[in-house]
Design a protein around this motif. Structure first.
Motif, PDB file in Angstrom:
ATOM      1  N   ARG A  50       7.259 -15.437  -0.090  1.00 42.24           N
ATOM      2  CA  ARG A  50       5.926 -14.856   0.095  1.00 42.24           C
ATOM      3  C   ARG A  50       5.054 -15.025  -1.155  1.00 42.24           C
ATOM      4  O   ARG A  50       3.859 -15.311  -1.045  1.00 42.24           O
ATOM      5  N   THR A  51       5.625 -14.839  -2.322  1.00 41.60           N
ATOM      6  CA  THR A  51       4.815 -15.036  -3.535  1.00 41.60           C
ATOM      7  C   THR A  51       4.463 -16.514  -3.707  1.00 41.60           C
ATOM      8  O   THR A  51       3.389 -16.838  -4.195  1.00 41.60           O
ATOM      9  N   ARG A  53       3.595 -18.320  -1.374  1.00 41.00           N
ATOM     10  CA  ARG A  53       2.428 -18.518  -0.483  1.00 41.00           C
ATOM     11  C   ARG A  53       1.185 -17.817  -1.010  1.00 41.00           C
ATOM     12  O   ARG A  53       0.147 -17.851  -0.366  1.00 41.00           O
ATOM     13  N   GLU A  55       1.080 -14.306  -2.139  1.00 40.34           N
ATOM     14  CA  GLU A  55       1.119 -12.847  -2.255  1.00 40.34           C
ATOM     15  C   GLU A  55       1.535 -12.484  -3.686  1.00 40.34           C
ATOM     16  O   GLU A  55       2.264 -13.226  -4.343  1.00 40.34           O
ATOM     17  N   ARG A  56       1.080 -11.320  -4.126  1.00 39.27           N
ATOM     18  CA  ARG A  56       1.404 -10.870  -5.479  1.00 39.27           C
ATOM     19  C   ARG A  56       2.214  -9.583  -5.381  1.00 39.27           C
ATOM     20  O   ARG A  56       1.861  -8.675  -4.609  1.00 39.27           O
ATOM     21  N   THR A  84       3.752  -5.867  -1.680  1.00 35.74           N
ATOM     22  CA  THR A  84       2.840  -6.906  -2.166  1.00 35.74           C
ATOM     23  C   THR A  84       1.393  -6.487  -1.933  1.00 35.74           C
ATOM     24  O   THR A  84       1.108  -5.628  -1.102  1.00 35.74           O
ATOM     25  N   ASP A  85       0.506  -7.163  -2.667  1.00 34.05           N
ATOM     26  CA  ASP A  85      -0.919  -6.795  -2.598  1.00 34.05           C
ATOM     27  C   ASP A  85      -1.490  -6.942  -1.197  1.00 34.05           C
ATOM     28  O   ASP A  85      -2.283  -6.118  -0.751  1.00 34.05           O
ATOM     29  N   THR A  86      -1.063  -7.953  -0.450  1.00 35.99           N
ATOM     30  CA  THR A  86      -1.663  -8.190   0.864  1.00 35.99           C
ATOM     31  C   THR A  86      -1.217  -7.172   1.908  1.00 35.99           C
ATOM     32  O   THR A  86      -1.782  -7.124   2.999  1.00 35.99           O
ATOM     33  N   THR A  87      -0.208  -6.360   1.577  1.00 39.36           N
ATOM     34  CA  THR A  87       0.252  -5.362   2.544  1.00 39.36           C
ATOM     35  C   THR A  87      -0.344  -3.989   2.262  1.00 39.36           C
ATOM     36  O   THR A  87      -0.023  -3.030   2.957  1.00 39.36           O
ATOM     37  N   GLN A  88      -1.219  -3.892   1.259  1.00 38.56           N
ATOM     38  CA  GLN A  88      -1.874  -2.608   0.987  1.00 38.56           C
ATOM     39  C   GLN A  88      -3.159  -2.511   1.805  1.00 38.56           C
ATOM     40  O   GLN A  88      -4.034  -3.384   1.725  1.00 38.56           O
ATOM     41  N   LEU A 160       3.337  -2.337   5.823  1.00 40.70           N
ATOM     42  CA  LEU A 160       2.013  -2.039   5.257  1.00 40.70           C
ATOM     43  C   LEU A 160       2.076  -0.676   4.575  1.00 40.70           C
ATOM     44  O   LEU A 160       2.960   0.130   4.879  1.00 40.70           O
TER      45      LEU A 160
END
Ligand code: 0L1
Ligand code: MG
Length: 267
Positions: A50-51, A53, A55-56, A84-88, A160
């Motif tokens: 994932r990172t 791709r 994501e952080r 990860t940042d995209t799940t916040q 999420l």
């Protein structure tokens, strides 16, 4: 099928594809011998995909912190996953749940890490602020059914999360009342005592797990301490709010179609 020794990259790819396509998969343990150490290695490989791709890593989360969930899965210790940042989802924001498999939501408490904690770092040195939080969990396994290594490999069912406004660390965190409301109706009540007796213990347990299996916890990361009540199945078009006594609220609204499969009940 005969159980085989594990291929970490292959199992991480299966879990990643299941999440990306919203397609449930059979338990890894059905076909592979995966112990706890190997399961954390699969989780690391999953997060690396994932990172890669874009994501952080933004934090870590505890799972199975309540006695009820531990009994359900037949274990006596909690587990560690990664955020990860995209799940916040921003507090008060909206989230499309149609790509999830069988999402459930649970009220939590979040810590903002002030420094990279190591085993023995006092809680008040490690944590800069606390906040009410919501976690959406979504097992990638069919029927939300898994063994302990399965759920560790699946990044502890993390999907999420939302964090409410950060607050100064209060003197006591061990018995704060917690409500989970859906569309203004309280559907779960609990206490932060359900989180290992005191959510501060969840940080100590998470630091020990991170020390053994990774990731390296970092200053500025969010740490979700665990659920204060059972998780509740999540439908589209609802307003969800967690309230933690003295800390305020965290909330989001769901959008989208019905998730691919639904698994009733709470856990
Ligand atoms: O955050 C959690 O406690 C979830 C841990 C995994 C078990 C589950 O999916 O209920
Ligand atoms: Mg949780």
């Amino acid at each position: 099928m005969t159980a085989t020794s594990i291929d970490t990259a292959d199992l991480a790819a299966r879990l990643d594809d299941a999440a990306v396509t919203g397609t449930p998969i059979p338990q890894l343990a059905d076909t592979h011998r995966v112990d706890v150490d190997a399961a954390y290695a699969v989780q690391q490989a999953l997060l690396a995909r994932r990172t890669d791709r874009g994501e952080r890593l933004a934090g870590a989360k505890m799972g199975l912190t309540s006695q009820a969930k531990m009994v359900q899965v037949g274990v006596d210790e909690p587990i560690l996953g990664q955020l990860t940042d995209t799940t916040q989802v921003p507090d008060g924001g909206s989230v499309d749940i149609s790509g999830l498999i069988h999402p459930r939501v649970e009220p939590e408490i979040a810590f903002l890490l002030d420094r990279p904690p190591t085993p023995g770092t006092p809680f008040t040195d490690a944590v800069r602020a606390v906040a009410p939080a919501l976690e959406v969990i979504d097992s990638r396994y069919a029927n939300f059914t898994f063994s302990l290594p399965d759920v560790i490999a699946d990044n502890t069912s993390a999907a999420l999360f939302t964090v409410g406004p950060w607050q100064p660390v209060p003197d006591g965190l061990d018995n704060l009342g917690v409500l989970l409301d859906i569309d203004g109706h309280t559907v779960q009540t609990g206490s932060t005592a359900a989180i290992l007796g005191d959510p501060r213990r969840a940080l100590a347990a998470g630091v020990a797990l991170a020390d053994r299996h990774g990731p390296d916890l970092r200053a500025g990361w969010i740490f979700l301490a665990g659920a204060a009540t059972a998780a509740v199945p999540l439908a589209p078009g609802v307003h969800v709010r967690a309230t933690v006594q003295g800390l305020g609220t965290a909330a989001f609204t769901t959008t989208g179609g019905t998730p691919l499969t639904t698994t009733g009940g709470t856990r």
